[in-house]
Design a protein around this motif. Structure first.
Motif: not given
Length: 255
Positions: A181-196
């Motif tokens: 969650l620390h300064n993710p690329w914009t394109v990664q934000t949705t994927l990271i949120n889903e992972y979490i």
């Protein structure tokens, strides 16, 4: 020279599908000939062997010994040798403790063992972006603080991850979420949120809340814990309540 190359080829063919570097090639040449081999000559011989498909270049000065009659494509080679090369690269080019963190650690906690385009290795030695194999890279990230040794604080929480015959220390799921969650690329934000969200659902009974307390007390990851708190509201009220209490005590609540 030609006879030396032929002897070298025969020696290489006895070690098909193993990894070799230019230093080892130079050592083999020195053993089979009294003729001195300069770096330029070794380079020329290596280049010749690559053209004849006895060697495939994996990265600078590192090769796979192959059989010209059997071709493997880059995907097959990467799948077979990536973790071996990553292990050797870390052992060779950094010193001290280290662990796999960020998004790949998050994926490990979700049983996703796919080879990433880039993998993040947190350490106390250096910041650098280096090649592991073909176009696959490793980003070394120093986890240091001027006043506190944060790395030593998180070290005791690390988990050992087995991949085939190789083992790697990885971030615990709490730290993996915060790092991702620390300064993710914009394109990664949705994927990271889903992972979490998946991790919160899967591990809601196993979250180590004392880790969040520890990391916030070190003045780190305030925004990350807040984001997990916001995401947890849609997953489980018990998680969000506990995180809310921790944030009030050690940090602040983002609106």
């Amino acid at each position: 020279m030609t006879s030396s190359i032929n002897i070298l080829v025969n020696k290489l063919l006895k070690s098909q599908w193993k990894i070799i570097d230019n230093t080892h090639i130079a050592q083999l040449l020195s053993k089979i000939s009294d003729e001195p081999f300069s770096d330029a000559k070794v380079y020329k011989i290596t280049h010749n062997l690559k053209n004849k498909w006895y060697l495939i270049s994996l990265k600078k000065n590192t090769f796979l010994i192959t059989n010209p009659n059997k071709h493997l494509d880059e995907d097959e080679i990467t799948l077979q040798y990536y973790w071996e090369l990553l292990k050797k690269h870390c052992q060779t080019y950094i010193t001290g403790s280290r662990y796999i963190g960020w998004i790949k650690a998050l994926e490990f906690h979700l049983q996703n063992y796919e080879i990433p385009d880039n993998i993040d290795i947190v350490n106390t030695y250096k910041n650098a972006l280096e090649v592991i194999i073909f176009d696959k890279t490793v980003a070394y990230k120093r986890y240091t603080h001027k006043q506190n040794n944060i790395f030593n604080k998180v070290k005791k929480y690390l988990i050992n991850q087995k991949i085939g015959k190789y083992s790697f220390p990885i971030a615990p799921l709490e730290l993996a979420m915060l790092e991702a969650l620390h300064n993710p690329w914009t394109v990664q934000t949705t994927l990271i949120n889903e992972y979490i969200k998946k991790i919160l659902r899967k591990h809601k009974k196993n979250l180590n809340y004392s880790f969040f307390e520890m990391i916030l007390s070190q003045n780190k990851h305030h925004v990350g814990v807040n984001r997990i708190y916001q995401l947890s509201k849609h997953i489980d009220p018990t998680i969000s309540e506990k995180l809310h209490t921790i944030l009030k005590k050690y940090s602040f609540i983002m609106q």
